[in-house]
Design an enzyme around this catalytic site. Structure first.
Site, PDB file in Angstrom:
ATOM      1  N   HIS A  98       3.161 -20.734 -16.069  1.00  0.00           N
ATOM      2  CA  HIS A  98       3.348 -22.029 -16.722  1.00  0.00           C
ATOM      3  C   HIS A  98       4.149 -21.832 -18.003  1.00  0.00           C
ATOM      4  CE1 HIS A  98      -0.030 -20.295 -18.925  1.00  0.00           C
ATOM      5  NE2 HIS A  98       0.380 -21.036 -19.952  1.00  0.00           N
ATOM      6  N   HIS A 116       8.878 -20.035 -23.014  1.00  0.00           N
ATOM      7  CA  HIS A 116       8.884 -18.862 -22.137  1.00  0.00           C
ATOM      8  C   HIS A 116       7.771 -18.979 -21.107  1.00  0.00           C
ATOM      9  CE1 HIS A 116       5.855 -17.802 -25.167  1.00  0.00           C
ATOM     10  NE2 HIS A 116       5.309 -17.079 -24.214  1.00  0.00           N
TER      11      HIS A 116
END
Length: 186
Positions: free
Chosen positions: A36, A119
């Protein structure tokens, strides 16, 4: 409950992420279902605050966003703690992240001010990558350094609960919030 607001990874972006995970012979890969992009880490929150956040998010139009992979990065300084796929910091993604933080603030949550560096964590190295493993990591990453994808739309933001176990974190989606339709690129 320990929680965060996150974006699921669009299906077309999963194969290149898994290629990186499989190529690196050290560290512990984050399970595919746990991949995620965190928009806001909320920490441990009582149920009443989470209800307030749910109401705040339910009343907002969340901007459209896309995710595009744009390289690999390590985090943790000299003693690397994790390897991540960097995500392009597009204006629409930044706007969505800011809206997520605003909703948490409206729900009464005081969040630390942190720089948003989008990220996707791919591998964890526990207390830190051992010096002896650094050449193996570098060799595995060399052919993957140009990781890059086209932008892919994201349909929703999620409120996720996290339970830490000896085997790693177990994530449970507590709520989903649709994003506005649109390009999400600007």
């Amino acid at each position: 409950m320990r929680c965060f607001l996150a974006l699921p990874i669009p299906e077309p972006l999963l194969p290149p992420l898994i290629v990186v995970q499989e190529a690196v012979p050290v560290g512990r890969a984050v399970p595919e279902d746990n991949l995620h992009l965190t928009l806001a880490f909320l920490g441990d929150r009582p149920e009443a605050e989470l209800r307030e956040l749910h109401l705040a998010l339910g009343q907002r139009v969340l901007p459209a966003a896309t995710l595009a992979l744009s390289g690999l990065a390590t985090f943790g300084g000299r003693r690397i703690k994790l390897l991540a796929a960097e995500v392009t910091k597009a204006p629409a993604l930044v706007a969505l992240q800011r809206e997520a933080v605003r909703a948490a603030t409206a729900a009464g949550m005081a969040l630390p001010r942190e720089r948003f560096r989008p990220h996707v964590t791919l591998l964890r190295f526990g207390a830190g990558l051992r010096d002896a493993d650094r050449p193996r990591l570098d060799a595995a990453l060399a052919p993957l350094a140009g990781l890059s994808t086209a932008p892919e739309p994201v349909a929703e933001m999620r409120l996720v609960g996290s339970t830490l176990t000896p085997e790693g974190a177990v994530y449970d989606t507590l709520a989903e919030y649709p994003l506005a339709t649109g390009s999400g690129t600007g």
